[in-house]
Design a protein around this motif. Structure first.
Motif, PDB file in Angstrom:
ATOM      1  N   PRO A   1       0.737  -1.405   0.100  1.00 22.22           N
ATOM      2  CA  PRO A   1       0.284   0.195  -0.135  1.00 22.22           C
ATOM      3  C   PRO A   1       0.185   1.519  -0.149  1.00 22.22           C
ATOM      4  CG  PRO A   1      -1.230  -1.451   1.503  1.00 22.22           C
ATOM      5  CD  PRO A   1       0.178  -1.468   1.016  1.00 22.22           C
ATOM      6  N   THR A   2       1.469   1.205   0.698  1.00 20.45           N
ATOM      7  CA  THR A   2       2.849   2.561   0.421  1.00 20.45           C
ATOM      8  C   THR A   2       3.799   3.038  -1.168  1.00 20.45           C
ATOM      9  OG1 THR A   2       4.864   1.650   0.856  1.00 20.45           O
ATOM     10  CG2 THR A   2       3.763   2.435   2.609  1.00 20.45           C
ATOM     11  N   TYR A   3       3.659   1.927  -1.994  1.00 20.43           N
ATOM     12  CA  TYR A   3       4.022   1.946  -2.843  1.00 20.43           C
ATOM     13  C   TYR A   3       2.681   2.258  -3.955  1.00 20.43           C
ATOM     14  CZ  TYR A   3       7.686   0.231  -2.059  1.00 20.43           C
ATOM     15  OH  TYR A   3       9.232  -0.344  -1.134  1.00 20.43           O
ATOM     16  N   PHE A   4       1.483   1.777  -3.713  1.00 25.44           N
ATOM     17  CA  PHE A   4       0.130   2.291  -4.223  1.00 25.44           C
ATOM     18  C   PHE A   4       0.036   3.574  -3.869  1.00 25.44           C
ATOM     19  CE2 PHE A   4      -1.484  -2.201  -3.484  1.00 25.44           C
ATOM     20  CZ  PHE A   4      -0.831  -3.004  -4.631  1.00 25.44           C
ATOM     21  N   ALA A   5       0.215   3.755  -2.748  1.00 24.12           N
ATOM     22  CA  ALA A   5      -0.191   5.307  -2.433  1.00 24.12           C
ATOM     23  C   ALA A   5       1.273   6.206  -2.939  1.00 24.12           C
ATOM     24  CB  ALA A   5       0.206   5.444  -1.413  1.00 24.12           C
TER      25      ALA A   5
ATOM     26  N   ALA B   1      -8.220  -3.908  -3.304  1.00 23.25           N
ATOM     27  CA  ALA B   1      -8.820  -3.888  -2.007  1.00 23.25           C
ATOM     28  C   ALA B   1      -8.538  -2.871  -1.462  1.00 23.25           C
ATOM     29  CB  ALA B   1      -7.838  -4.870  -1.219  1.00 23.25           C
ATOM     30  N   TRP B   2      -6.747  -1.732  -1.325  1.00 23.69           N
ATOM     31  CA  TRP B   2      -6.334  -0.848  -0.916  1.00 23.69           C
ATOM     32  C   TRP B   2      -7.464   0.549  -2.012  1.00 23.69           C
ATOM     33  CZ3 TRP B   2      -4.969   3.221  -4.268  1.00 23.69           C
ATOM     34  CH2 TRP B   2      -3.482   3.844  -3.345  1.00 23.69           C
ATOM     35  N   LYS B   3      -7.371   0.410  -2.925  1.00 26.24           N
ATOM     36  CA  LYS B   3      -8.418   1.422  -3.228  1.00 26.24           C
ATOM     37  C   LYS B   3      -9.597   1.546  -2.650  1.00 26.24           C
ATOM     38  CE  LYS B   3      -9.176   3.528  -7.628  1.00 26.24           C
ATOM     39  NZ  LYS B   3      -8.681   3.110  -9.238  1.00 26.24           N
ATOM     40  N   LYS B   4     -10.236   0.577  -2.460  1.00 25.70           N
ATOM     41  CA  LYS B   4     -11.994   0.092  -1.798  1.00 25.70           C
ATOM     42  C   LYS B   4     -10.974   1.105  -0.013  1.00 25.70           C
ATOM     43  CE  LYS B   4     -15.724  -3.184  -0.902  1.00 25.70           C
ATOM     44  NZ  LYS B   4     -15.481  -4.786  -0.796  1.00 25.70           N
ATOM     45  N   ARG B   5     -10.487   0.562   0.146  1.00 26.12           N
ATOM     46  CA  ARG B   5     -10.439   1.287   1.855  1.00 26.12           C
ATOM     47  C   ARG B   5     -10.398   2.329   0.999  1.00 26.12           C
ATOM     48  NH1 ARG B   5      -6.864  -3.086   2.879  1.00 26.12           N
ATOM     49  NH2 ARG B   5      -5.201  -1.785   2.034  1.00 26.12           N
ATOM     50  N   GLN B   6      -9.520   3.352   0.447  1.00 24.53           N
ATOM     51  CA  GLN B   6      -9.600   5.096   0.317  1.00 24.53           C
ATOM     52  C   GLN B   6     -10.618   5.399   0.076  1.00 24.53           C
ATOM     53  OE1 GLN B   6      -6.137   4.771   1.436  1.00 24.53           O
ATOM     54  NE2 GLN B   6      -6.009   6.956   0.122  1.00 24.53           N
ATOM     55  N   MET B   7     -12.133   4.863  -0.607  1.00 20.47           N
ATOM     56  CA  MET B   7     -13.069   5.299  -1.329  1.00 20.47           C
ATOM     57  C   MET B   7     -14.113   5.261  -0.199  1.00 20.47           C
ATOM     58  SD  MET B   7     -13.532   4.373  -4.749  1.00 20.47           S
ATOM     59  CE  MET B   7     -14.928   4.636  -5.431  1.00 20.47           C
ATOM     60  N   ARG B   8     -13.503   4.373   1.111  1.00 22.41           N
ATOM     61  CA  ARG B   8     -14.742   4.099   1.753  1.00 22.41           C
ATOM     62  C   ARG B   8     -14.142   4.428   3.312  1.00 22.41           C
ATOM     63  NH1 ARG B   8     -13.104  -1.066   5.122  1.00 22.41           N
ATOM     64  NH2 ARG B   8     -11.060   0.611   5.736  1.00 22.41           N
ATOM     65  N   ASP B   9     -12.793   5.094   3.156  1.00 21.82           N
ATOM     66  CA  ASP B   9     -12.579   5.732   4.406  1.00 21.82           C
ATOM     67  C   ASP B   9     -12.642   7.722   4.412  1.00 21.82           C
ATOM     68  OD1 ASP B   9     -11.410   3.594   5.490  1.00 21.82           O
ATOM     69  OD2 ASP B   9      -9.882   4.141   5.647  1.00 21.82           O
ATOM     70  N   LYS B  10     -12.947   7.856   2.534  1.00 18.91           N
ATOM     71  CA  LYS B  10     -12.972   9.592   2.702  1.00 18.91           C
ATOM     72  C   LYS B  10     -11.916   9.887   2.971  1.00 18.91           C
ATOM     73  CE  LYS B  10     -17.568   8.309   0.579  1.00 18.91           C
ATOM     74  NZ  LYS B  10     -19.296   9.169   1.393  1.00 18.91           N
ATOM     75  N   GLU B  11     -11.185   9.914   2.994  1.00 18.29           N
ATOM     76  CA  GLU B  11      -9.549  10.433   3.612  1.00 18.29           C
ATOM     77  C   GLU B  11      -8.383  10.422   2.576  1.00 18.29           C
ATOM     78  OE1 GLU B  11      -8.345   8.925   7.101  1.00 18.29           O
ATOM     79  OE2 GLU B  11     -10.525   8.720   8.163  1.00 18.29           O
ATOM     80  N   PRO B  12      -7.623  10.973   2.503  1.00 16.06           N
ATOM     81  CA  PRO B  12      -6.793  11.866   1.121  1.00 16.06           C
ATOM     82  C   PRO B  12      -5.816  10.881   2.017  1.00 16.06           C
ATOM     83  CG  PRO B  12      -6.462  13.039   3.339  1.00 16.06           C
ATOM     84  CD  PRO B  12      -7.684  12.837   3.592  1.00 16.06           C
ATOM     85  N   ASN B  13      -4.433  10.386   1.134  1.00 14.81           N
ATOM     86  CA  ASN B  13      -3.721   8.778   1.687  1.00 14.81           C
ATOM     87  C   ASN B  13      -3.057   9.190   1.972  1.00 14.81           C
ATOM     88  OD1 ASN B  13      -4.498   8.022  -0.621  1.00 14.81           O
ATOM     89  ND2 ASN B  13      -2.957   8.763  -2.334  1.00 14.81           N
ATOM     90  N   GLN B  14      -2.057   8.803   3.299  1.00 15.22           N
ATOM     91  CA  GLN B  14      -1.493   8.999   4.679  1.00 15.22           C
ATOM     92  C   GLN B  14      -0.235   9.301   3.907  1.00 15.22           C
ATOM     93  OE1 GLN B  14      -1.808   5.611   6.995  1.00 15.22           O
ATOM     94  NE2 GLN B  14      -3.816   5.985   7.731  1.00 15.22           N
ATOM     95  N   ALA B  15       0.326   9.796   4.894  1.00 17.43           N
ATOM     96  CA  ALA B  15       1.677  10.259   4.474  1.00 17.43           C
ATOM     97  C   ALA B  15       2.697   9.501   4.090  1.00 17.43           C
ATOM     98  CB  ALA B  15       2.281  11.519   5.323  1.00 17.43           C
ATOM     99  N   THR B  16       3.194   9.000   3.376  1.00 16.47           N
ATOM    100  CA  THR B  16       4.196   7.780   2.799  1.00 16.47           C
ATOM    101  C   THR B  16       5.822   8.602   2.835  1.00 16.47           C
ATOM    102  OG1 THR B  16       4.001   7.860   0.496  1.00 16.47           O
ATOM    103  CG2 THR B  16       2.575   6.741   1.630  1.00 16.47           C
ATOM    104  N   PRO B  17       6.558   7.643   3.877  1.00 16.95           N
ATOM    105  CA  PRO B  17       8.086   7.983   3.499  1.00 16.95           C
ATOM    106  C   PRO B  17       8.999   8.099   1.774  1.00 16.95           C
ATOM    107  CG  PRO B  17       7.505   5.732   4.093  1.00 16.95           C
ATOM    108  CD  PRO B  17       6.153   6.449   3.908  1.00 16.95           C
ATOM    109  N   GLU B  18       9.219   9.412   1.326  1.00 21.55           N
ATOM    110  CA  GLU B  18       9.777   9.211   0.421  1.00 21.55           C
ATOM    111  C   GLU B  18      10.790   9.069   0.067  1.00 21.55           C
ATOM    112  OE1 GLU B  18      11.620  13.379  -2.716  1.00 21.55           O
ATOM    113  OE2 GLU B  18      11.502  13.781  -0.461  1.00 21.55           O
TER     114      GLU B  18
END
Length: 469
Positions: free
Chosen positions: A87-91, A140-157
């Protein structure tokens, strides 16, 4: 010469022809009609018999396909541990083909699986397998993003490809086979010398070290304070593989860099030292939680890089003087392996907890005899051995010896290679020391044992741990 199956099929063909011809003759049919009847009957008989002979071939093909996919699944699971959670790479915006390609590249580097990827067809199968597994994870990751309706969490660069990567380790049983074969295949005039070298290597010279191989993920800390996965470097992060990195926070890599600079009489620039260890991200494996190892970070080695101005010959002499186990890589990189001297530096200077090691000053044969029982009982994933090379350049080699439950069918291949040495016959002929034969037979016993290991998935183990509180 025909194989057993082809010979049997030819015999059946002739028997069928004779039987049909005899039946046609008995009823007084003309020669032409006899031939037609014989031909039709023969086709029917052969079709029936084909089912009998194609069965084993189909079964063999099915078994081969199953073996490929079982080993591919093992290689895929291993590849997942070389990167942060997907999920960190999807984000970060990576799509399914990009993530799948990243994982497939890692699978191709897996030495336990590489021999399965011999042609385009096997590569296509592996590519399809990886995409079929990554696709649902992305959905599954995309579904969670839509369900939570929240922007992607900050991920390490991502900082890019890692310069100070920890190299992959080859299998110990393969190395043993190669060493014995060097002696067996030597010219007659060199035979005695090669045998003496083999016996000195396996029976006399002590190992640098033998340490427990843990089943976590390879995780590094730079002297700059930044962190690194097996293939990529990050900034400062708090989790990796869904595991806290807090255990690595207290490791003072900068202090270690300064001490190495003084010891080796060389300048070490910022960003030139990385301590590598096992981040224990699988608390349900090998009873790690009950052993107090869950979420720990256990260093096992260091990679340094020196500038072009450093005299390599002088550096290697200093490394030998300090009794450090090392190997030289490309572009001024050196790998420092676990040994008593490095252990003291990591504990006393960098303030780290390090991997558990076996008793010091044991030989290859002694280590195999001591470590076999624990591997067959499935207490640990394996053992990592550091030992001196033959070349006389002071450098060391590193090999891994795993239990039979790890690596898919790799242990079976190891057992087959070891058996082909026919060590007991060599002993009977006076061509091999009995202690080496005992060592090889122990390696075979470990490789062929039906080892069962305790492995509980992370989510299930966490629920169990919470319920026990």
């Amino acid at each position: 010469m025909m194989t057993g199956e082809s010979a049997a099929l030819t015999s059946d063909f002739q028997e069928s022809l004779d039987a049909v011809s005899a039946l046609a003759t008995f009823h007084g049919f003309t020669a032409t009609f006899q031939a037609v009847v014989a031909l039709v009957g023969l086709v029917a008989v052969l079709l029936l018999k084909q089912c009998r002979y194609s069965g084993p071939l189909r079964n063999q093909s099915a078994a081969s396909s199953m073996d490929f996919h079982q080993n591919l699944d093992v290689a895929f699971q291993s590849a997942l541990t070389k990167f942060d959670s997907l999920p960190t790479y999807f984000a970060r915006g990576m799509n399914v083909p990009a993530v799948a390609a990243m994982l497939l590249d890692e699978i191709c580097l897996d030495q336990d699986f590489a021999h399965f990827l011999q042609d385009d067809d096997s590569m296509k199968k592996a590519d399809r397998f990886v995409k079929q597994h990554v696709g649902p994870l992305h959905a599954a990751w995309k579904k969670r993003q839509m369900r939570d309706k929240e922007p992607n969490q900050a991920t390490p660069e991502l900082q890019g490809t890692l310069r100070l990567a920890w190299p992959s380790i080859e299998a110990y049983p393969d190395w043993v086979c190669e060493e014995i074969n060097k002696y067996l295949q030597a010219d007659k005039k060199d035979k005695a010398l090669r045998r003496a070298e083999l016996e000195q290597t396996l029976l006399t010279t002590p190992l640098w070290s033998a340490s427990i191989k843990y089943d976590g993920t390879c995780f590094g800390k730079m002297d700059t304070g930044k962190y690194a996965g097996r293939r990529q470097s990050f900034g400062v992060i708090s989790t990796y593989q869904q595991t806290s990195t807090r255990a690595a926070d207290g490791c003072d890599v900068k202090a270690l860099r300064d001490q190495l600079s003084r010891m080796l009489h060389i300048p070490l620039e910022s960003g030139s030292v990385c301590v590598w260890g096992e981040l224990m991200c699988n608390p349900g494996y090998y009873d790690y939680r009950s052993r107090g190892l869950a979420n720990e970070w256990l260093p096992f080695g260091v990679v340094i890089q020196v500038t072009n101005a450093v005299d390599i010959e002088s550096l290697t002499k200093c490394l030998q003087k300090e009794d450090l186990a090392f190997s030289q890589g490309e572009d001024g990189k050196f790998r420092l392996m676990m040994c008593p001297s490095l252990r003291r530096l990591l504990q006393d200077v960098a303030k780290c907890h390090v991997v558990e090691t076996f008793e010091c000053r044991v030989t290859h044969a002694q280590l195999v005899a001591q470590g076999a029982k624990e591997l067959m009982e499935g207490r640990n994933e394996g053992v990592v051995l550091a030992f001196r090379r033959h070349r006389g350049d002071g450098q060391a080699s590193l090999r891994k010896w795993k239990n039979s439950a790890e690596g898919g069918g790799t242990s079976k291949r190891h057992a087959q290679r070891l058996r082909q040495l026919n060590v007991r016959e060599l002993v009977d002929e006076g061509k091999l020391d009995p202690e080496i034969a005992n060592m090889v037979e122990t390696l075979i016993e470990v490789a062929e044992s039906e080892t069962n290991v305790s492995k509980i998935g992370r989510k299930k183990e966490l629920l169990r741990a919470q319920a026990a509180q």
